[in-house]
Design a protein around this motif. Sequence first.
Motif, PDB file in Angstrom:
ATOM      1  N   TYR A  41       0.772  -1.282  -0.045  1.00  0.00           N
ATOM      2  CA  TYR A  41       0.030   0.047  -0.029  1.00  0.00           C
ATOM      3  C   TYR A  41       0.866   1.284   0.139  1.00  0.00           C
ATOM      4  O   TYR A  41       1.749   1.348   0.597  1.00  0.00           O
ATOM      5  CB  TYR A  41      -0.661   0.042   1.223  1.00  0.00           C
ATOM      6  CG  TYR A  41      -1.566  -0.936   1.186  1.00  0.00           C
ATOM      7  CD1 TYR A  41      -3.060  -1.208   0.659  1.00  0.00           C
ATOM      8  CD2 TYR A  41      -1.243  -2.323   2.090  1.00  0.00           C
ATOM      9  CE1 TYR A  41      -3.791  -2.441   0.304  1.00  0.00           C
ATOM     10  CE2 TYR A  41      -2.385  -3.333   2.129  1.00  0.00           C
ATOM     11  CZ  TYR A  41      -3.650  -3.331   1.283  1.00  0.00           C
ATOM     12  OH  TYR A  41      -4.214  -4.487   1.162  1.00  0.00           O
ATOM     13  N   VAL A  43       0.642   5.511   0.256  1.00  0.00           N
ATOM     14  CA  VAL A  43      -0.047   6.677   0.336  1.00  0.00           C
ATOM     15  C   VAL A  43       0.404   7.994  -0.719  1.00  0.00           C
ATOM     16  O   VAL A  43       1.574   8.221  -0.992  1.00  0.00           O
ATOM     17  CB  VAL A  43       0.221   7.470   1.939  1.00  0.00           C
ATOM     18  CG1 VAL A  43      -0.354   8.816   1.982  1.00  0.00           C
ATOM     19  CG2 VAL A  43      -0.022   6.437   2.880  1.00  0.00           C
ATOM     20  N   LYS A  46      -3.939  13.391  -3.507  1.00  0.00           N
ATOM     21  CA  LYS A  46      -4.761  13.718  -4.548  1.00  0.00           C
ATOM     22  C   LYS A  46      -5.678  14.948  -3.912  1.00  0.00           C
ATOM     23  O   LYS A  46      -6.468  14.629  -3.440  1.00  0.00           O
ATOM     24  CB  LYS A  46      -5.545  12.494  -5.015  1.00  0.00           C
ATOM     25  CG  LYS A  46      -4.787  11.400  -5.396  1.00  0.00           C
ATOM     26  CD  LYS A  46      -5.076  10.942  -6.728  1.00  0.00           C
ATOM     27  CE  LYS A  46      -4.101   9.727  -7.083  1.00  0.00           C
ATOM     28  NZ  LYS A  46      -4.456   9.114  -8.011  1.00  0.00           N
ATOM     29  N   TYR A  50      -5.722  12.274   1.172  1.00  0.00           N
ATOM     30  CA  TYR A  50      -4.497  11.423   0.773  1.00  0.00           C
ATOM     31  C   TYR A  50      -5.130  10.006   0.425  1.00  0.00           C
ATOM     32  O   TYR A  50      -5.985   9.341   1.461  1.00  0.00           O
ATOM     33  CB  TYR A  50      -3.765  11.314   2.130  1.00  0.00           C
ATOM     34  CG  TYR A  50      -3.101  12.653   2.611  1.00  0.00           C
ATOM     35  CD1 TYR A  50      -1.802  12.909   1.774  1.00  0.00           C
ATOM     36  CD2 TYR A  50      -3.591  13.481   3.418  1.00  0.00           C
ATOM     37  CE1 TYR A  50      -1.205  13.940   2.029  1.00  0.00           C
ATOM     38  CE2 TYR A  50      -3.117  14.734   3.416  1.00  0.00           C
ATOM     39  CZ  TYR A  50      -1.758  14.831   2.918  1.00  0.00           C
ATOM     40  OH  TYR A  50      -1.180  15.977   3.182  1.00  0.00           O
ATOM     41  N   HIS A  51      -4.733   9.389  -0.520  1.00  0.00           N
ATOM     42  CA  HIS A  51      -5.510   8.053  -0.987  1.00  0.00           C
ATOM     43  C   HIS A  51      -4.261   6.973  -0.600  1.00  0.00           C
ATOM     44  O   HIS A  51      -3.216   6.972  -0.885  1.00  0.00           O
ATOM     45  CB  HIS A  51      -5.729   8.086  -2.438  1.00  0.00           C
ATOM     46  CG  HIS A  51      -6.750   8.780  -2.910  1.00  0.00           C
ATOM     47  ND1 HIS A  51      -7.592   8.544  -3.914  1.00  0.00           N
ATOM     48  CD2 HIS A  51      -7.196  10.223  -2.505  1.00  0.00           C
ATOM     49  CE1 HIS A  51      -8.748   9.525  -4.145  1.00  0.00           C
ATOM     50  NE2 HIS A  51      -8.464  10.674  -3.382  1.00  0.00           N
ATOM     51  N   ILE A  52      -4.926   5.745  -0.149  1.00  0.00           N
ATOM     52  CA  ILE A  52      -4.103   4.754   0.109  1.00  0.00           C
ATOM     53  C   ILE A  52      -4.437   3.735  -1.012  1.00  0.00           C
ATOM     54  O   ILE A  52      -5.426   3.139  -1.194  1.00  0.00           O
ATOM     55  CB  ILE A  52      -4.216   4.142   1.428  1.00  0.00           C
ATOM     56  CG1 ILE A  52      -4.363   5.055   2.693  1.00  0.00           C
ATOM     57  CG2 ILE A  52      -3.466   2.930   1.688  1.00  0.00           C
ATOM     58  CD1 ILE A  52      -4.800   4.797   4.066  1.00  0.00           C
ATOM     59  N   ILE A  53      -3.359   3.642  -1.733  1.00  0.00           N
ATOM     60  CA  ILE A  53      -3.405   3.103  -3.433  1.00  0.00           C
ATOM     61  C   ILE A  53      -2.827   1.611  -2.899  1.00  0.00           C
ATOM     62  O   ILE A  53      -1.752   1.321  -2.457  1.00  0.00           O
ATOM     63  CB  ILE A  53      -2.810   3.715  -4.236  1.00  0.00           C
ATOM     64  CG1 ILE A  53      -3.618   4.852  -4.352  1.00  0.00           C
ATOM     65  CG2 ILE A  53      -2.928   2.705  -5.594  1.00  0.00           C
ATOM     66  CD1 ILE A  53      -2.794   5.683  -5.483  1.00  0.00           C
ATOM     67  N   GLU A  54      -3.453   0.505  -3.515  1.00  0.00           N
ATOM     68  CA  GLU A  54      -3.028  -0.984  -3.318  1.00  0.00           C
ATOM     69  C   GLU A  54      -2.199  -0.961  -4.607  1.00  0.00           C
ATOM     70  O   GLU A  54      -2.577  -0.902  -5.712  1.00  0.00           O
ATOM     71  CB  GLU A  54      -4.165  -1.854  -3.446  1.00  0.00           C
ATOM     72  CG  GLU A  54      -3.998  -3.315  -3.269  1.00  0.00           C
ATOM     73  CD  GLU A  54      -4.757  -4.379  -3.233  1.00  0.00           C
ATOM     74  OE1 GLU A  54      -4.661  -5.434  -2.891  1.00  0.00           O
ATOM     75  OE2 GLU A  54      -5.953  -3.886  -3.635  1.00  0.00           O
ATOM     76  N   LYS A  59      -5.725   0.432  -7.429  1.00  0.00           N
ATOM     77  CA  LYS A  59      -6.831   0.822  -7.003  1.00  0.00           C
ATOM     78  C   LYS A  59      -6.866   1.439  -5.379  1.00  0.00           C
ATOM     79  O   LYS A  59      -6.082   0.921  -4.687  1.00  0.00           O
ATOM     80  CB  LYS A  59      -7.976  -0.164  -6.977  1.00  0.00           C
ATOM     81  CG  LYS A  59      -8.212  -0.559  -8.169  1.00  0.00           C
ATOM     82  CD  LYS A  59      -9.335  -1.644  -8.386  1.00  0.00           C
ATOM     83  CE  LYS A  59      -9.559  -2.185  -9.823  1.00  0.00           C
ATOM     84  NZ  LYS A  59     -10.639  -3.274  -9.581  1.00  0.00           N
ATOM     85  N   THR A  60      -7.691   2.529  -5.419  1.00  0.00           N
ATOM     86  CA  THR A  60      -7.594   3.219  -4.065  1.00  0.00           C
ATOM     87  C   THR A  60      -8.339   2.370  -3.186  1.00  0.00           C
ATOM     88  O   THR A  60      -9.587   1.785  -3.263  1.00  0.00           O
ATOM     89  CB  THR A  60      -8.343   4.567  -4.236  1.00  0.00           C
ATOM     90  OG1 THR A  60      -7.459   5.322  -5.161  1.00  0.00           O
ATOM     91  CG2 THR A  60      -8.463   5.353  -2.823  1.00  0.00           C
ATOM     92  N   ARG A  61      -7.783   2.148  -1.966  1.00  0.00           N
ATOM     93  CA  ARG A  61      -8.571   1.164  -1.156  1.00  0.00           C
ATOM     94  C   ARG A  61      -9.363   2.230   0.161  1.00  0.00           C
ATOM     95  O   ARG A  61     -10.319   1.899   0.493  1.00  0.00           O
ATOM     96  CB  ARG A  61      -7.576   0.488  -0.034  1.00  0.00           C
ATOM     97  CG  ARG A  61      -7.149  -0.849  -0.913  1.00  0.00           C
ATOM     98  CD  ARG A  61      -8.234  -1.899  -0.881  1.00  0.00           C
ATOM     99  NE  ARG A  61      -8.766  -2.328   0.441  1.00  0.00           N
ATOM    100  CZ  ARG A  61      -8.183  -3.279   1.226  1.00  0.00           C
ATOM    101  NH1 ARG A  61      -7.062  -4.148   0.583  1.00  0.00           N
ATOM    102  NH2 ARG A  61      -8.664  -3.784   2.207  1.00  0.00           N
ATOM    103  N   PHE A  63      -9.341   6.369   1.375  1.00  0.00           N
ATOM    104  CA  PHE A  63      -8.703   7.861   1.475  1.00  0.00           C
ATOM    105  C   PHE A  63      -8.769   8.466   2.994  1.00  0.00           C
ATOM    106  O   PHE A  63     -10.053   8.293   3.348  1.00  0.00           O
ATOM    107  CB  PHE A  63      -9.267   8.803   0.448  1.00  0.00           C
ATOM    108  CG  PHE A  63     -10.832   8.842   0.530  1.00  0.00           C
ATOM    109  CD1 PHE A  63     -11.183  10.003   0.992  1.00  0.00           C
ATOM    110  CD2 PHE A  63     -11.915   7.875   0.184  1.00  0.00           C
ATOM    111  CE1 PHE A  63     -12.675  10.350   1.124  1.00  0.00           C
ATOM    112  CE2 PHE A  63     -12.923   8.277  -0.020  1.00  0.00           C
ATOM    113  CZ  PHE A  63     -13.550   9.575   0.705  1.00  0.00           C
TER     114      PHE A  63
END
Length: 88
Positions: A41, A43, A46, A50-54, A59-61, A63
Amino acid sequence: MHPSMQQRVDGLAAMRARTTLPPANLHVILGLTAPAQSVRYQVVAKGKAYHIIECATGKTRVFCFNYKVAVNTAQALEAAADRKAGRQ
């Protein structure tokens, strides 16, 4: 073309080619060992969130609107994934 100029062109072309390689291939070319475990993951800022992206899917898990909360959440997701995979 002058030999020294040709060497420079060849060197720049080799460096440019390395910028497009995936990290795993770059480790092989440089003769380094790849990291034992990659990050699941990430951070990313955006806008105001703050988006936590896998990393595997892109994909964003989750935010969050606070950076510290986002980092703590990403670490909790990593820990949960480690427990699920049995890597304690």
